[in-house]
Design a protein around this motif. Structure first.
Motif, mmCIF file in Angstrom:
data_model
loop_
_atom_site.group_PDB
_atom_site.id
_atom_site.type_symbol
_atom_site.label_atom_id
_atom_site.label_comp_id
_atom_site.label_asym_id
_atom_site.label_seq_id
_atom_site.Cartn_x
_atom_site.Cartn_y
_atom_site.Cartn_z
ATOM 1 N N UNK A 262 0.811 -1.218 0.000
ATOM 2 C CA UNK A 262 0.000 0.000 0.000
ATOM 3 C C UNK A 262 0.845 1.271 0.000
ATOM 4 N N UNK A 263 2.080 1.182 0.494
ATOM 5 C CA UNK A 263 2.949 2.357 0.479
ATOM 6 C C UNK A 263 3.490 2.630 -0.928
ATOM 7 N N UNK B 130 4.061 6.361 -2.435
ATOM 8 C CA UNK B 130 5.391 6.932 -2.644
ATOM 9 C C UNK B 130 5.584 7.282 -4.119
ATOM 10 N N UNK B 131 5.025 6.434 -4.981
ATOM 11 C CA UNK B 131 5.199 6.624 -6.423
ATOM 12 C C UNK B 131 5.991 5.467 -6.990
ATOM 13 N N UNK C 167 0.530 9.192 -13.146
ATOM 14 C CA UNK C 167 0.370 9.547 -11.737
ATOM 15 C C UNK C 167 -0.895 8.874 -11.205
ATOM 16 N N UNK C 168 -0.750 8.134 -10.104
ATOM 17 C CA UNK C 168 -1.856 7.389 -9.512
ATOM 18 C C UNK C 168 -2.483 8.205 -8.386
ATOM 19 N N UNK D 57 8.422 0.027 -15.347
ATOM 20 C CA UNK D 57 9.102 -0.966 -14.517
ATOM 21 C C UNK D 57 9.978 -1.844 -15.400
ATOM 22 N N UNK D 58 11.297 -1.706 -15.252
ATOM 23 C CA UNK D 58 12.224 -2.448 -16.086
ATOM 24 C C UNK D 58 12.264 -3.921 -15.706
ATOM 25 N N UNK D 59 12.128 -4.236 -14.387
ATOM 26 C CA UNK D 59 12.165 -5.619 -13.933
ATOM 27 C C UNK D 59 11.013 -6.394 -14.539
#
Length: 396
Positions: free
Chosen positions: A218-219, A223-224, A254-255, A390-392
């Motif tokens: 949830x963080x 945080x982004x 942006x969420x 997200x590169x991973x």
């Protein structure tokens, strides 16, 4: 059972892109969680008192904390439903994440309290009373929690809710905890060995781990976090499908809560097309994105030369040189400024986030050198940047 509850209590349940429908899914999950966990708490607490087991009572209070978590989630979902206002132009959707973080804190607190009690029971064990009915109640609890995990996971995937997926993971943790409690009672019933305090300790650790995992989930959006590749490709493919759009890059999302996002993207348009025509296309894409994707999209136009064969050849050369150094590299915003004795190739180079500033500077020098080896008139002016995707996940 899941589909029956959805059809009975959620109006227009198939319209999952609608904020109100999504909220109803969250409320249904919260109410089901409250009812099931309160029933399990009462049954386990009574069983724990009858058999004098700290591990059973620990498991009971774990279910009580889950019920409290569902109540907090219920309140959070209702508050997140509030529309945008003058002070919060993007709505109140992030309250759902804050509520989930409060839930995580409650779970961790309960786990820590059970940890202290279990340590006391290890040093000062009390006699257990073995009852088969207690095993039946705990086994039934495992079945109920398995169903709740499947229920929340199914709904969470359906509406893409990280909170509900975290709740599903918490339910699976409860399955492990209750199974450990059953083991302690079986061990005592067969061998008359009291491992209640040790098992209670294991249960408490599992509860705290579940709370920490919920907090992490949830963080992250608060945080982004990096853009999910599926969302990244969904938006870029949507923009690039329109006639008059050559390509796109620099997507940022942006969420502002589940189902509430805004994004910006650079769209490449032919430089020889009238700017008013390109602007009308961009406006249409923004309107369509709001309606089809539910995203407030802002598009920046980048004019590019698409009919000059020489420029396309130079761009392909620069791209080939970059990918020869690292297959993950890409370029955009490519343009050429020609002089009498030299040509400046100006472009942005997208590098993996693992590249330090020193590594980026060294990479730029390698690209400049290799391009000049191919054509000594070419001088590269390079700006390096990292992707927000997200590169991973892309590698997976």
């Amino acid at each position: 059972m899941t589909e029956l509850l959805v059809r009975k209590f959620i109006k227009d349940y198939e319209d999952m892109d609608h904020v109100n429908v999504r909220t109803r899914y969250g409320l249904l999950a919260s109410v089901v969680g409250i009812c099931c966990n309160l029933l399990l708490f009462g049954a386990k607490l009574l069983t724990g008192i009858l058999v004098n087991s700290i591990s059973v009572m620990a498991d009971a209070f774990n279910n009580l904390s889950d019920a409290a978590s569902s109540i907090v989630g219920f309140v959070g979902v209702k508050m997140a439903q509030k529309p945008a206002d003058a002070d919060h132009p993007f709505g109140h959707g992030r309250i759902e994440y804050i509520a989930a973080f409060v839930v995580a804190f409650l779970v961790i607190q309960v786990g820590f309290s059970l940890f202290k009690t279990s340590v006391g029971k290890i040093f000062h064990p009390e006699e257990l009373v073995f009852h088969r009915v207690s095993l039946m109640i705990l086994a039934l609890s495992v079945v109920v929690k398995l169903w709740m995990a499947a229920f929340n996971r199914k709904l969470g995937k359906r509406i893409q809710s990280t909170v509900m997926l975290a709740t599903a993971a918490d339910s699976l943790g409860d399955v492990c905890a209750t199974s450990a409690t059953i083991v302690s009672l079986v061990v005592f019933g067969i061998w008359h060995v009291n491992v209640d305090g040790i098992v209670g300790l294991v249960v408490s650790v599992l509860v705290m781990i579940a709370g920490i995992n919920i907090a992490k989930d949830t963080l992250a959006p608060l945080i982004g976090q990096a853009i999910d590749p599926k969302i990244y490709h969904q938006i870029t493919d949507f923009v690039e499908q329109y006639d008059g759009i050559v390509g796109s890059h620099d997507l940022i999302v942006h969420n502002y809560g589940p189902g509430r996002s805004m994004a910006s993207i650079h769209a490449e348009v032919p430089s020889d097309v009238d700017i008013e025509i390109s602007h009308e296309i961009v406006d249409q894409i923004e309107r369509d994105a709001a309606r089809s994707l539910g995203i407030f999209l802002v598009i920046h136009m980048d004019p590019v030369q698409v009919h000059d064969a020489r420029i396309q050849e130079l761009r392909e050369m620069a791209q080939e040189v970059a990918q020869g150094l690292d297959g993950r590299l890409s370029i955009h915003d490519f343009r050429v400024v020609e002089g009498k004795k030299r040509m400046n190739l100006i472009f942005d180079l997208v590098v993996p986030r693992e590249y330090s500033r020193t590594m980026q500077d060294a990479l730029k020098q390698q690209v400049i050198q290799r391009v000049r080896e191919r054509d000594e008139r070419c001088f590269c002016v390079i700006t390096t940047e990292c992707t927000f995707c997200s590169e991973e996940s892309q590698e997976e």
